[in-house]
Design a protein around this motif. Structure first.
Motif, PDB file in Angstrom:
ATOM      1  N   GLU A   1       0.700  -1.183  -0.125  1.00  0.00           N
ATOM      2  CA  GLU A   1       0.384   0.013   0.012  1.00  0.00           C
ATOM      3  C   GLU A   1       0.729   1.193  -0.186  1.00  0.00           C
ATOM      4  O   GLU A   1       0.081   2.556  -1.063  1.00  0.00           O
ATOM      5  N   MET A   2       2.229   0.755   0.423  1.00  0.00           N
ATOM      6  CA  MET A   2       2.912   2.500   0.873  1.00  0.00           C
ATOM      7  C   MET A   2       4.384   1.534   0.692  1.00  0.00           C
ATOM      8  O   MET A   2       4.811   0.935   1.213  1.00  0.00           O
ATOM      9  N   GLY A   3       4.768   2.662  -1.018  1.00  0.00           N
ATOM     10  CA  GLY A   3       6.158   1.749  -1.244  1.00  0.00           C
ATOM     11  C   GLY A   3       7.281   2.199   0.315  1.00  0.00           C
ATOM     12  O   GLY A   3       6.701   3.274   1.103  1.00  0.00           O
ATOM     13  N   PRO A   4       8.549   1.737  -0.194  1.00  0.00           N
ATOM     14  CA  PRO A   4       9.374   1.945   1.554  1.00  0.00           C
ATOM     15  C   PRO A   4       9.845   3.479   1.372  1.00  0.00           C
ATOM     16  O   PRO A   4       9.798   3.619   2.489  1.00  0.00           O
ATOM     17  N   ASN A   5      10.145   3.791   0.812  1.00  0.00           N
ATOM     18  CA  ASN A   5      10.545   5.528   1.003  1.00  0.00           C
ATOM     19  C   ASN A   5       9.131   6.314   1.525  1.00  0.00           C
ATOM     20  O   ASN A   5       9.957   6.769   2.735  1.00  0.00           O
ATOM     21  N   GLU A   6       8.427   5.909   1.426  1.00  0.00           N
ATOM     22  CA  GLU A   6       7.496   6.739   1.784  1.00  0.00           C
ATOM     23  C   GLU A   6       7.371   6.480   3.428  1.00  0.00           C
ATOM     24  O   GLU A   6       7.108   7.153   4.213  1.00  0.00           O
ATOM     25  N   TRP A   7       7.465   5.318   3.876  1.00  0.00           N
ATOM     26  CA  TRP A   7       6.997   4.410   4.834  1.00  0.00           C
ATOM     27  C   TRP A   7       8.329   5.292   5.852  1.00  0.00           C
ATOM     28  O   TRP A   7       8.356   5.228   7.044  1.00  0.00           O
ATOM     29  N   LEU A   8      10.140   5.323   5.217  1.00  0.00           N
ATOM     30  CA  LEU A   8      10.533   4.761   6.530  1.00  0.00           C
ATOM     31  C   LEU A   8      10.123   6.444   6.125  1.00  0.00           C
ATOM     32  O   LEU A   8      11.046   6.934   7.646  1.00  0.00           O
ATOM     33  N   ILE A   9      10.294   7.402   5.315  1.00  0.00           N
ATOM     34  CA  ILE A   9      10.282   8.988   5.919  1.00  0.00           C
ATOM     35  C   ILE A   9       9.049   9.151   7.304  1.00  0.00           C
ATOM     36  O   ILE A   9       9.433  10.024   8.293  1.00  0.00           O
ATOM     37  N   LYS A  10       7.938   8.376   7.559  1.00  0.00           N
ATOM     38  CA  LYS A  10       7.358   8.547   8.199  1.00  0.00           C
ATOM     39  C   LYS A  10       7.648   7.656   9.985  1.00  0.00           C
ATOM     40  O   LYS A  10       6.653   8.204  10.473  1.00  0.00           O
ATOM     41  N   GLN A  11       8.197   6.741   9.302  1.00  0.00           N
ATOM     42  CA  GLN A  11       8.517   5.961  10.849  1.00  0.00           C
ATOM     43  C   GLN A  11       9.821   6.832  11.279  1.00  0.00           C
ATOM     44  O   GLN A  11      10.163   5.978  12.373  1.00  0.00           O
ATOM     45  N   VAL A  12      10.881   6.701  10.576  1.00  0.00           N
ATOM     46  CA  VAL A  12      12.450   7.114  10.915  1.00  0.00           C
ATOM     47  C   VAL A  12      12.691   8.345  10.334  1.00  0.00           C
ATOM     48  O   VAL A  12      12.901   8.465   9.165  1.00  0.00           O
ATOM     49  N   PRO A  13      13.176   9.284  11.005  1.00  0.00           N
ATOM     50  CA  PRO A  13      13.954  10.256  11.222  1.00  0.00           C
ATOM     51  C   PRO A  13      15.164  10.199  10.578  1.00  0.00           C
ATOM     52  O   PRO A  13      16.361   9.132  10.552  1.00  0.00           O
ATOM     53  N   PHE A  14      15.505  10.536   9.507  1.00  0.00           N
ATOM     54  CA  PHE A  14      16.954  10.272   9.632  1.00  0.00           C
ATOM     55  C   PHE A  14      17.877  11.953   9.543  1.00  0.00           C
ATOM     56  O   PHE A  14      17.469  13.368   9.727  1.00  0.00           O
ATOM     57  N   SER A  15      19.170  12.242  10.322  1.00  0.00           N
ATOM     58  CA  SER A  15      20.099  13.432  10.217  1.00  0.00           C
ATOM     59  C   SER A  15      20.793  13.929   8.680  1.00  0.00           C
ATOM     60  O   SER A  15      21.443  15.100   9.029  1.00  0.00           O
ATOM     61  N   ASP A  16      21.311  12.594   8.234  1.00  0.00           N
ATOM     62  CA  ASP A  16      21.722  13.330   7.270  1.00  0.00           C
ATOM     63  C   ASP A  16      21.290  11.883   5.736  1.00  0.00           C
ATOM     64  O   ASP A  16      21.204  11.094   6.478  1.00  0.00           O
ATOM     65  N   ALA A  17      22.170  12.920   5.198  1.00  0.00           N
ATOM     66  CA  ALA A  17      21.999  11.937   3.479  1.00  0.00           C
ATOM     67  C   ALA A  17      22.942  11.892   2.759  1.00  0.00           C
ATOM     68  O   ALA A  17      23.503  13.484   2.423  1.00  0.00           O
ATOM     69  N   GLU A  18      23.602  11.001   2.388  1.00  0.00           N
ATOM     70  CA  GLU A  18      24.781  11.737   1.239  1.00  0.00           C
ATOM     71  C   GLU A  18      23.668  10.840  -0.768  1.00  0.00           C
ATOM     72  O   GLU A  18      23.194   9.583  -0.234  1.00  0.00           O
ATOM     73  N   ILE A  19      23.858  11.615  -1.257  1.00  0.00           N
ATOM     74  CA  ILE A  19      23.584  11.531  -2.608  1.00  0.00           C
ATOM     75  C   ILE A  19      24.457  11.285  -3.321  1.00  0.00           C
ATOM     76  O   ILE A  19      25.435  12.478  -4.078  1.00  0.00           O
ATOM     77  N   THR A  20      24.529  10.191  -4.589  1.00  0.00           N
ATOM     78  CA  THR A  20      25.554  10.875  -6.211  1.00  0.00           C
ATOM     79  C   THR A  20      24.753   9.875  -7.490  1.00  0.00           C
ATOM     80  O   THR A  20      23.791   8.935  -6.902  1.00  0.00           O
ATOM     81  N   PHE A  21      24.613  11.522  -8.123  1.00  0.00           N
ATOM     82  CA  PHE A  21      23.690  10.895  -9.141  1.00  0.00           C
ATOM     83  C   PHE A  21      24.990  10.920 -10.302  1.00  0.00           C
ATOM     84  O   PHE A  21      25.741  10.645 -10.368  1.00  0.00           O
ATOM     85  N   SER A  22      24.761   9.506 -11.515  1.00  0.00           N
ATOM     86  CA  SER A  22      25.595   9.273 -12.449  1.00  0.00           C
ATOM     87  C   SER A  22      24.357   8.735 -13.151  1.00  0.00           C
ATOM     88  O   SER A  22      23.834   8.585 -13.345  1.00  0.00           O
ATOM     89  N   THR A  23      25.381   7.570 -14.424  1.00  0.00           N
ATOM     90  CA  THR A  23      24.496   7.352 -15.650  1.00  0.00           C
ATOM     91  C   THR A  23      24.418   6.000 -15.732  1.00  0.00           C
ATOM     92  O   THR A  23      26.167   5.916 -14.862  1.00  0.00           O
ATOM     93  N   ILE A  24      24.312   5.206 -16.408  1.00  0.00           N
ATOM     94  CA  ILE A  24      24.331   3.544 -16.461  1.00  0.00           C
ATOM     95  C   ILE A  24      23.610   3.651 -17.993  1.00  0.00           C
ATOM     96  O   ILE A  24      23.281   4.184 -18.199  1.00  0.00           O
ATOM     97  N   ASN A  25      24.528   2.964 -18.929  1.00  0.00           N
ATOM     98  CA  ASN A  25      24.335   1.984 -19.771  1.00  0.00           C
ATOM     99  C   ASN A  25      23.142   0.713 -19.146  1.00  0.00           C
ATOM    100  O   ASN A  25      23.536  -0.366 -18.255  1.00  0.00           O
TER     101      ASN A  25
END
Length: 134
Positions: free
Chosen positions: A62-86
């Motif tokens: 009913e609810m995807g893992p990202n939405e569920w995690l945002i509602k259930q577990v606070p986060f203080s830090d995030a590391e994001i990496t953008f890239s491309t693949i074939n």
């Protein structure tokens, strides 16, 4: 749409990236996200059950893992990496693109204090555009 769900020992590269000193099982999920009945994103996610123990009991239908995690577990830090693949055969099939198509990917790790919560790698359909404003 949840494709697969299993408790697995994380690979060594992930243990190192998430700073996991012990080799404990994580919840591994793969999902396909749709818009207008077309797949636009493939998600490969690992959830640390030490910091999100309730995730083991979730079916994520009913609810995807990202939405569920945002509602259930606070986060203080995030590391994001953008890239491309074939796109390889699996990703091409899931996103309905040709093998070798260039795709944008996003890798993200979130933590609460020093405790890693989740690692996810998102593969976006060709032509996907993201805008960020801070």
């Amino acid at each position: 749409v949840l494709i697969d769900r299993e408790l697995r020992d994380p690979p060594g590269w992930l243990r190192a990236q998430m700073d996991l000193s012990q080799n404990i099982p994580l919840l591994h999920l793969t999902c396909l996200h749709y818009a207008d009945s077309k797949a636009f994103q493939y998600e490969d996610r690992w959830i640390n059950l030490s910091t999100a123990p309730k995730a083991v009991g979730q079916d994520f239908k009913e609810m995807g893992p990202n939405e569920w995690l945002i509602k259930q577990v606070p986060f203080s830090d995030a590391e994001i990496t953008f890239s491309t693949i074939n796109a390889d055969i699996q990703i091409a099939d899931l996103l309905n693109v040709s093998v070798g198509t260039a795709l944008v990917t996003l890798e993200r790790i979130t933590w609460f204090a020093d405790a890693p919560i989740t690692y996810t790698k998102l593969y976006f359909h060709a032509g996907y555009q993201m805008t960020s404003r801070l």
